[in-house]
Design a protein around this motif. Sequence first.
Motif, mmCIF file in Angstrom:
data_model
loop_
_atom_site.group_PDB
_atom_site.id
_atom_site.type_symbol
_atom_site.label_atom_id
_atom_site.label_comp_id
_atom_site.label_asym_id
_atom_site.label_seq_id
_atom_site.Cartn_x
_atom_site.Cartn_y
_atom_site.Cartn_z
ATOM 1 N N GLN A 4 0.816 -1.207 0.000
ATOM 2 C CA GLN A 4 0.000 0.000 0.000
ATOM 3 C C GLN A 4 0.854 1.263 0.000
ATOM 4 O O GLN A 4 0.356 2.338 -0.297
ATOM 5 N N CYS A 5 2.124 1.145 0.312
ATOM 6 C CA CYS A 5 3.017 2.305 0.344
ATOM 7 C C CYS A 5 3.806 2.466 -0.948
ATOM 8 O O CYS A 5 4.615 3.378 -1.070
ATOM 9 N N SER A 13 0.107 11.893 -1.610
ATOM 10 C CA SER A 13 -0.763 12.861 -0.949
ATOM 11 C C SER A 13 -0.234 13.067 0.466
ATOM 12 O O SER A 13 -0.123 12.104 1.236
ATOM 13 N N CYS A 15 0.540 13.520 4.218
ATOM 14 C CA CYS A 15 -0.155 12.928 5.360
ATOM 15 C C CYS A 15 0.460 13.396 6.684
ATOM 16 O O CYS A 15 0.121 12.889 7.734
ATOM 17 N N CYS A 30 0.231 6.334 8.158
ATOM 18 C CA CYS A 30 0.717 6.797 6.864
ATOM 19 C C CYS A 30 2.006 6.069 6.485
ATOM 20 O O CYS A 30 2.566 5.323 7.267
ATOM 21 N N ALA A 44 -0.175 9.427 2.276
ATOM 22 C CA ALA A 44 -1.291 8.497 2.462
ATOM 23 C C ALA A 44 -1.049 7.210 1.682
ATOM 24 O O ALA A 44 -0.590 7.256 0.546
ATOM 25 N N LYS A 46 -2.058 3.725 -0.440
ATOM 26 C CA LYS A 46 -3.070 3.393 -1.445
ATOM 27 C C LYS A 46 -4.255 2.748 -0.738
ATOM 28 O O LYS A 46 -4.093 2.098 0.292
ATOM 29 N N GLN A 47 -5.417 2.900 -1.341
ATOM 30 C CA GLN A 47 -6.594 2.215 -0.821
ATOM 31 C C GLN A 47 -6.377 0.712 -0.961
ATOM 32 O O GLN A 47 -5.789 0.253 -1.935
ATOM 33 N N ARG A 48 -6.840 -0.025 0.011
ATOM 34 C CA ARG A 48 -6.770 -1.477 -0.068
ATOM 35 C C ARG A 48 -7.739 -1.978 -1.116
ATOM 36 O O ARG A 48 -8.886 -1.547 -1.160
ATOM 37 N N ARG A 49 -7.283 -2.859 -1.964
ATOM 38 C CA ARG A 49 -8.169 -3.452 -2.973
ATOM 39 C C ARG A 49 -8.882 -4.635 -2.346
ATOM 40 O O ARG A 49 -8.263 -5.500 -1.725
ATOM 41 N N THR A 96 -16.150 -9.988 2.129
ATOM 42 C CA THR A 96 -15.172 -9.071 1.558
ATOM 43 C C THR A 96 -13.781 -9.566 1.937
ATOM 44 O O THR A 96 -13.496 -9.817 3.114
ATOM 45 N N ALA A 98 -9.477 -8.963 1.186
ATOM 46 C CA ALA A 98 -8.434 -8.070 0.656
ATOM 47 C C ALA A 98 -7.627 -8.826 -0.382
ATOM 48 O O ALA A 98 -7.343 -10.004 -0.232
#
Length: 99
Positions: A4-5, A13, A15, A30, A44, A46-49, A96, A98
């Motif tokens: 995610q980093c 973005s 943070c 962050c 920030a 990345k959004q988790r997929r 759901t 990840a």
Amino acid sequence: ANCQCKVAPKERSNCGHPGITAQECRKAGCCFSASVPGVPWCFAPKQRRVRKVCPTDVRARVNCGFPGITAEQCEKRGCCFLSRPAGVPWCFYRRTVAE
């Protein structure tokens, strides 16, 4: 998570505040990387997929329907339908997970 980093420097973005330490940044949830000058070092993630899947373990089924619901009615609700085994919900919510 580390994946995610992995954000391109130009897409970062901010943070944190000027002078924030790596420890303070990570504690705030962050990412921190001081390897590229002129871009935010504390940024920030990345959004988790995520994706929704039908659980394969019958014990994980959470009822989404009612007695006598059809497969079509169940699927219109966005749920999974599997008419076996007996004694467990046949219409059940997706889970759901990840990626």
